[in-house]
Scaffold this active site. Structure first.
Site, short mmCIF file in Angstrom:
data_model
loop_
_atom_site.label_atom_id
_atom_site.label_comp_id
_atom_site.label_asym_id
_atom_site.label_seq_id
_atom_site.Cartn_x
_atom_site.Cartn_y
_atom_site.Cartn_z
N HIS A 277 0.84 -1.20 0.00
CA HIS A 277 0.00 0.00 0.00
C HIS A 277 0.87 1.24 0.00
CE1 HIS A 277 -3.11 2.89 1.19
NE2 HIS A 277 -3.99 1.99 0.79
N ASP B 79 -7.87 -3.90 -1.00
CA ASP B 79 -8.36 -4.07 -2.37
C ASP B 79 -8.34 -5.54 -2.80
OD1 ASP B 79 -8.72 -1.26 -2.96
OD2 ASP B 79 -6.55 -1.11 -2.93
#
Length: 428
Positions: free
Chosen positions: A306, A363
């Site tokens: 991330h 995600d």
């Protein structure tokens, strides 16, 4: 005595105030830098620039911390709901029972679109992207709310908020149905927020879809975990548009457009695209991971790591449990889900990924959940927009309620040609 930073340039030293946030974050206040020194700052992509002060969300990427209004995301995900968190983000505190009931009742009151809006849907081609429809129709909703054309009115804000949060799911469901040539399914007042959305997506005029509690809970949690995430691209866009005193629907529509970009809201869709490519190559994920490690062919492992979290994404820990529970309940035989689980299992044990802190992020799991629920890939970013709406609204409200708020107007460093003289057309 307040802290100061000093800047020395061209033989002159200038003192700049230091702002300290409630979580001990330090920032150099450069608001008067140009007036005092003639300088501006340069920060490509604003990665080290604080564009505002905000009371809404705190992130510590190094420690893997996410808090809404001071509440840890772990507690909210376990004990709260998306609707309750929406109130928390927008109004600053957890709602009382009466406030929550009133908020939910307003969602029911405003969930049906004006009938004339159906003609707007008919103007889109069948293959129109749902995000294009969503942004356009949110703006259209503003046209059917006449009082939005006037100045911002705090006394009407709560109604506008409820209308926007409620109708965004109706628009999304209608757009999905149109893309398949299916008849529109209207919302039902007896269903709660997320259940009603799934009803509008998947029911038929002759029978309602069977709403599995695990499915409703998993999608509600996706909405909750995406409800806000500090000053990301779309949220910053909402604040910039709001700074011009544009109305709440126009500001939210701008947020949808920013979110549509593949570098922002398309991450969970990229995960499914990657899984599809792995399957089409006849691989179970093993060869793909080796290609990633060897940097062969520029292969990228989507849904891992991330930009903000340098440790484990705290939302990923939460949503993984929901993902496991949902898949166990649905007992689906899906080769893409099998590949996803293979990637997860391998990456969480392989030193290559562990040393680089390439853990599965939110995600990765949200894409798996939405596929398991039957939500098509092109609708993934729309789900993100529905979840992010309360955060956008909360940031809109901060801009509007700040008496010192000014229109956003970044500076630039010009790098084009210097002074030139016009050359007549016949001499070029």
């Amino acid at each position: 005595m307040s802290e100061k930073a000093t800047l020395t340039y061209d033989g002159k030293t200038t003192e700049l105030p230091v702002i300290i946030g409630s979580e001990k974050e330090h920032a150099v206040d450069i608001a008067k830098l140009r007036d005092q020194t003639g300088l501006i700052t340069y920060d490509d992509g604003f990665r080290n620039t604080g564009s505002c002060t905000s009371d809404i969300t705190f992130i510590d990427g190094e420690e893997g911390i996410l808090r809404y209004r001071g509440y840890p995301i772990e507690e909210l995900a376990e004990k709260s709901t998306f609707v309750e968190v929406a109130w928390l983000l927008i109004y600053g505190n957890l709602p009382t029972r009466t406030e929550l009931r009133s908020f939910s009742d307003m969602f029911t009151e405003y969930q049906v679109l004006h009938e004339d809006m159906k003609y707007h849907f008919e103007g889109f081609p069948p293959n129109a992207h749902p995000m294009a429809i969503l942004s356009s129709m949110i703006n259209a909703c503003g046209c059917f709310t006449r009082e939005l054309t006037g100045p911002y009115d705090p006394s009407k804000f709560k109604r506008h908020t409820a209308r926007l949060i409620s109708q965004v799911r109706t628009i999304a469901a209608f757009a999905y149905r149109k893309s398949l040539g299916l008849p529109i399914v209207y919302p039902k007042p007896e269903y709660k927020y997320t259940a009603n959305f799934l009803h509008m997506m998947f029911s038929m005029p002759y029978g309602d879809v069977d709403l599995e509690p695990e499915a409703v809970a998993a999608l509600d949690q996706i909405f909750l975990l995406h409800a806000d995430h500090e000053q990301n691209c779309s949220t910053s866009t909402v604040r910039m548009v709001a700074s011009s005193r544009a109305n709440i629907f126009a500001s939210a529509a701008a947020g949808v457009c920013a979110l549509w970009g593949p570098l922002h809201g398309g991450a969970n869709q990229a995960v499914l695209d990657m899984l599809g490519q792995i399957r089409n190559s006849g691989d179970d994920g093993s060869k793909f991971l080796e290609s990633v490690k060897s940097k062969e062919g520029g292969k990228r492992l989507m849904g891992f790591g991330h930009a903000v979290y340098k440790n484990y994404d705290p939302r990923a820990k939460i949503i993984k449990a929901s993902c496991d529970k949902l898949l166990a309940r649905l007992k689906q035989n899906d080769p893409l889900l099998d590949i996803a689980l293979k990637l997860e299992e391998t990456a969480l044990k392989d030193p290559y990924f562990l040393e680089r802190k390439l853990y599965p992020n939110v995600d990765f799991y949200s894409g798996i959940i939405m596929r398991a629920l039957g939500i098509p890939t092109e609708m993934f970013t729309v789900m993100f927009a529905i979840g992010r709406m309360p955060g956008w609204i909360a940031n809109f409200k901060e801009v509007m309620d700040d008496p010192k708020s000014r229109i956003y107007r970044p500076r630039q460093i010009y790098t084009g040609p210097t002074m030139r003289t016009y050359v007549p057309l016949d001499q070029r």
